[in-house]
Design a protein around this motif. Structure first.
Motif, mmCIF file in Angstrom:
data_model
loop_
_atom_site.group_PDB
_atom_site.id
_atom_site.type_symbol
_atom_site.label_atom_id
_atom_site.label_comp_id
_atom_site.label_asym_id
_atom_site.label_seq_id
_atom_site.Cartn_x
_atom_site.Cartn_y
_atom_site.Cartn_z
ATOM 1 N N ALA A 138 0.729 -1.330 -0.003
ATOM 2 C CA ALA A 138 0.164 -0.072 -0.054
ATOM 3 C C ALA A 138 0.901 1.246 0.123
ATOM 4 O O ALA A 138 0.353 2.295 -0.496
ATOM 5 C CB ALA A 138 -1.108 -0.007 1.355
ATOM 6 N N GLN A 139 1.980 1.008 0.502
ATOM 7 C CA GLN A 139 3.085 2.472 0.871
ATOM 8 C C GLN A 139 3.730 2.415 -0.521
ATOM 9 O O GLN A 139 3.764 3.739 -1.372
ATOM 10 C CB GLN A 139 3.926 2.003 1.915
ATOM 11 C CG GLN A 139 4.704 3.666 2.167
ATOM 12 C CD GLN A 139 5.863 2.975 2.927
ATOM 13 O OE1 GLN A 139 6.192 2.020 3.462
ATOM 14 N NE2 GLN A 139 7.129 3.975 2.836
ATOM 15 N N LYS A 140 4.195 1.289 -1.136
ATOM 16 C CA LYS A 140 5.200 1.362 -2.463
ATOM 17 C C LYS A 140 4.378 1.288 -3.651
ATOM 18 O O LYS A 140 4.700 1.747 -4.686
ATOM 19 C CB LYS A 140 6.169 0.290 -2.165
ATOM 20 C CG LYS A 140 7.153 0.556 -1.146
ATOM 21 C CD LYS A 140 8.240 1.557 -0.975
ATOM 22 C CE LYS A 140 9.020 1.801 0.058
ATOM 23 N NZ LYS A 140 10.419 1.681 0.053
ATOM 24 N N HIS A 141 3.296 0.495 -3.785
ATOM 25 C CA HIS A 141 2.698 0.126 -4.871
ATOM 26 C C HIS A 141 1.117 0.269 -4.682
ATOM 27 O O HIS A 141 0.321 -0.725 -4.891
ATOM 28 C CB HIS A 141 3.144 -1.186 -5.261
ATOM 29 C CG HIS A 141 4.614 -1.345 -5.659
ATOM 30 N ND1 HIS A 141 5.020 -1.019 -6.919
ATOM 31 C CD2 HIS A 141 5.624 -1.963 -4.797
ATOM 32 C CE1 HIS A 141 6.346 -1.372 -6.852
ATOM 33 N NE2 HIS A 141 6.661 -1.584 -5.484
ATOM 34 N N PRO A 142 0.487 1.715 -4.359
ATOM 35 C CA PRO A 142 -0.638 1.611 -4.140
ATOM 36 C C PRO A 142 -1.659 1.440 -5.056
ATOM 37 O O PRO A 142 -2.943 1.246 -4.854
ATOM 38 C CB PRO A 142 -0.764 3.136 -3.696
ATOM 39 C CG PRO A 142 0.347 3.880 -4.040
ATOM 40 C CD PRO A 142 1.543 2.877 -4.334
ATOM 41 N N LEU A 143 -1.301 1.566 -6.176
ATOM 42 C CA LEU A 143 -2.410 1.369 -7.426
ATOM 43 C C LEU A 143 -2.094 -0.270 -7.850
ATOM 44 O O LEU A 143 -2.808 -0.412 -9.058
ATOM 45 C CB LEU A 143 -1.999 2.265 -8.723
ATOM 46 C CG LEU A 143 -2.089 3.921 -7.909
ATOM 47 C CD1 LEU A 143 -1.304 4.652 -8.931
ATOM 48 C CD2 LEU A 143 -3.610 4.312 -7.969
ATOM 49 N N TRP A 144 -1.282 -0.970 -7.242
ATOM 50 C CA TRP A 144 -1.314 -2.608 -7.673
ATOM 51 C C TRP A 144 -2.885 -3.115 -7.800
ATOM 52 O O TRP A 144 -3.427 -3.094 -6.744
ATOM 53 C CB TRP A 144 -0.399 -3.116 -6.574
ATOM 54 C CG TRP A 144 -0.263 -4.622 -6.888
ATOM 55 C CD1 TRP A 144 -0.855 -5.366 -7.900
ATOM 56 C CD2 TRP A 144 0.635 -5.584 -6.153
ATOM 57 N NE1 TRP A 144 -0.632 -6.692 -7.665
ATOM 58 C CE2 TRP A 144 0.386 -6.601 -6.626
ATOM 59 C CE3 TRP A 144 1.296 -5.115 -4.752
ATOM 60 C CZ2 TRP A 144 1.296 -7.658 -6.086
ATOM 61 C CZ3 TRP A 144 2.128 -6.304 -4.407
ATOM 62 C CH2 TRP A 144 1.902 -7.598 -4.806
ATOM 63 N N ASP A 145 -3.168 -3.508 -8.801
ATOM 64 C CA ASP A 145 -4.484 -4.056 -9.117
ATOM 65 C C ASP A 145 -5.044 -4.995 -8.028
ATOM 66 O O ASP A 145 -6.195 -4.931 -7.444
ATOM 67 C CB ASP A 145 -5.044 -4.431 -10.429
ATOM 68 C CG ASP A 145 -3.820 -5.165 -10.977
ATOM 69 O OD1 ASP A 145 -2.830 -5.759 -10.175
ATOM 70 O OD2 ASP A 145 -3.604 -5.539 -12.091
ATOM 71 N N GLU A 146 -4.104 -6.037 -7.774
ATOM 72 C CA GLU A 146 -4.437 -7.035 -6.649
ATOM 73 C C GLU A 146 -4.763 -6.551 -5.114
ATOM 74 O O GLU A 146 -4.940 -7.339 -4.661
ATOM 75 C CB GLU A 146 -3.364 -8.150 -6.963
ATOM 76 C CG GLU A 146 -3.724 -9.046 -8.145
ATOM 77 C CD GLU A 146 -2.578 -9.615 -8.526
ATOM 78 O OE1 GLU A 146 -1.361 -9.889 -7.945
ATOM 79 O OE2 GLU A 146 -2.590 -10.482 -9.701
ATOM 80 N N LEU A 147 -3.907 -5.372 -4.896
ATOM 81 C CA LEU A 147 -4.131 -4.795 -3.506
ATOM 82 C C LEU A 147 -5.465 -4.680 -3.164
ATOM 83 O O LEU A 147 -5.886 -4.553 -2.207
ATOM 84 C CB LEU A 147 -3.185 -3.570 -3.585
ATOM 85 C CG LEU A 147 -2.961 -2.940 -2.304
ATOM 86 C CD1 LEU A 147 -2.089 -4.024 -1.379
ATOM 87 C CD2 LEU A 147 -2.112 -2.033 -2.376
#
Lengths: 227, 235
Positions: free
Chosen positions: A195-204
């Motif tokens: 959430a901090q480094k890759h907030p727009l990651w679809d699987e997140l």
């Protein structure tokens, strides 16, 4: 958060075993290539160890093998193909990341992979093809005219320099992010790190931690700020 | 939310294709670029061009393991085989023979060229005069103290006035990395003929191909007329 071991159910899968195997084998071959190249090419190192024929042989075989992990992943790993598609495509937020990176700020918005990782992976693929082809030209030079051979040497040398520069950057970024490294070792990362480094990651989004709307708003704010 | 794997612009593909195009151009113009860099490097007081790959500098090729430095006082050059008077020369004895200075380009068979290198030492023909080849001698075999590197010349080639048993390079004693204290300098041929760490010359009845020739390079390695290359001659 970094360094804690979460139960698998709470952690997020970032890389499959196949992808980790690709990264490891490709890295080992690339390391062997760079090391033998240094001993063949950097004068003080050459003078120190000599043994050109042996080093050249190792360099040649490591180079021949280099595309194999890559091809294996392309043909055998659907998750790798999916990640390759992610790496190929620049989203609007990636341009924001790039503009910020020009000011040495690598904390810009990012999906599963940030824009720097995308450019790096494209560079690695392009460089692998160029080095493989020019390397073959240098090894099987007999049918080639001199100026083509010298041209291939020129390109092989310049790209080698670029590979070392990109490689140093790659290791520097990993050095500074322990959880990115453990992500490659174990295949899993914590949702907090993601959430901090890759907030727009679809699987997140599926974990309920990636607040898509909030981040979208953040991206458009970045856009305005940068323009 | 955007679909990361389907939406957006395929920048990665463009980067890869751009790199391939650049490399193609590089292969096409690289030969000209390399000689241009060599020209610039000639008159470059900053030495910055030395950082660019491929331009006008020596590359160190050593085929054996690391070679221990030979002190001048321990150096011996043995000349034997088909000769009337086999001999051994110390460094001082070589220095006492007539000295010759040559300023010529060095051309490697892999493409790099270093312009206007100054060499100093004893003409090989002057040494042959001392040992007097027998009528049966037709060729020379050179041995290196690295134990692996060997080279050859015909007796006719060895009589040329541009082949040196070299002790100096650019006005300085030849350093160990460059094959010192004594190496061969065969001006008209590709640089692999210029054997490093010369410690033995044997006159033979036939040409004995050397290390690089066993690996497929030409025995008569005239610059521009061998190894399928057309470089400008270095005579």
């Amino acid at each position: 958060m970094a360094g804690t071991t979460l139960p698998r159910s709470e952690s997020l899968r970032r890389f499959t075993p196949g992808e980790r195997w690709l990264h490891l084998s490709f890295g080992v071959l690339m390391g062997a290539l760079i090391l033998t190249a240094a001993f063949l090419y950097v004068d003080p190192l050459s003078a120190m160890v000599g043994r050109r024929a042996l080093l050249a042989e190792i360099h040649f075989w490591a180079g021949l093998l280099l595309p194999i992990p890559l091809l294996a992943a392309v043909f055998l790993s659907p998750p790798f193909r999916q990640d390759a598609r992610r790496l190929n495509r620049f989203q609007q937020w990636d341009w924001v990341w790039m503009r910020r990176a020009l000011r040495f700020d690598t904390s810009g918005p990012s999906g599963k992979f940030n824009a720097g990782q995308k450019v790096n992976s494209a560079f690695v693929l392009g460089a692998t093809i160029v080095m493989f082809v020019t390397g073959l030209m240098l090894h099987f030079f007999a049918p080639l005219p001199d100026n083509v051979r010298t041209g291939a040497t020129f390109v092989h040398d310049l790209f080698a320099l670029a590979i070392v520069i990109m490689g140093v950057g790659h290791i520097w970024m990993a050095w500074n992010d322990p959880e990115a490294r453990s992500g490659l070792r174990t295949g899993f990362v914590s949702p907090g790190w993601a959430a901090q480094k890759h907030p727009l990651w679809d699987e997140l989004a599926s974990t309920g931690r990636g607040s898509g709307e909030e981040v979208t708003r953040e991206v458009s704010e970045h856009h305005q700020k940068d323009r | 939310m955007a679909n990361e794997a389907a939406d957006g612009t395929p920048i990665g593909r463009r980067v890869v294709l751009g790199m391939l195009a650049l490399a193609g151009i590089g292969v096409a113009v690289g030969s000209k670029a390399t000689s241009a860099i060599t020209e610039v490097a000639k008159n470059d007081p900053t030495g910055l061009t030395g950082l660019i790959p491929g331009g006008g500098r020596f590359r160190f090729y050593s085929v054996a393991g690391p070679v221990d430095e030979i002190p001048r006082s321990d150096y011996r050059l043995r000349v034997d085989g088909e000769v009337e008077r086999p001999a051994e020369f110390t460094f001082e004895e070589l220095a006492a023979l007539p000295q010759t200075r040559l300023v010529k380009d060095v051309q490697c068979v892999t493409g790099w060229r270093v312009p206007d290198v100054e060499w100093g030492g004893v003409l090989l023909s002057d040494i042959l005069e001392q040992v007097r080849p027998k009528a049966s001698a037709t060729a020379l075999e050179f041995g290196s103290s690295d134990g692996i590197y060997t080279e050859s010349l015909t007796l006719d080639q060895a009589q040329r006035p541009d082949i040196l048993v070299a002790t100096h390079m650019q006005g300085e004693p030849i350093i160990n990395d460059h094959g010192g204290p004594v190496r061969l300098y065969v001006a008209p041929m590709y640089f692999y003929k210029s054997l490093k760490w010369l410690d033995r010359i044997t006159l033979t009845t036939a040409v004995e191909p050397g290390y690089w020739e066993d690996l497929g390079y030409d025995v008569d390695a005239w610059v521009g007329r061998s190894n399928g290359r057309d470089d400008a001659p270095t005579v």
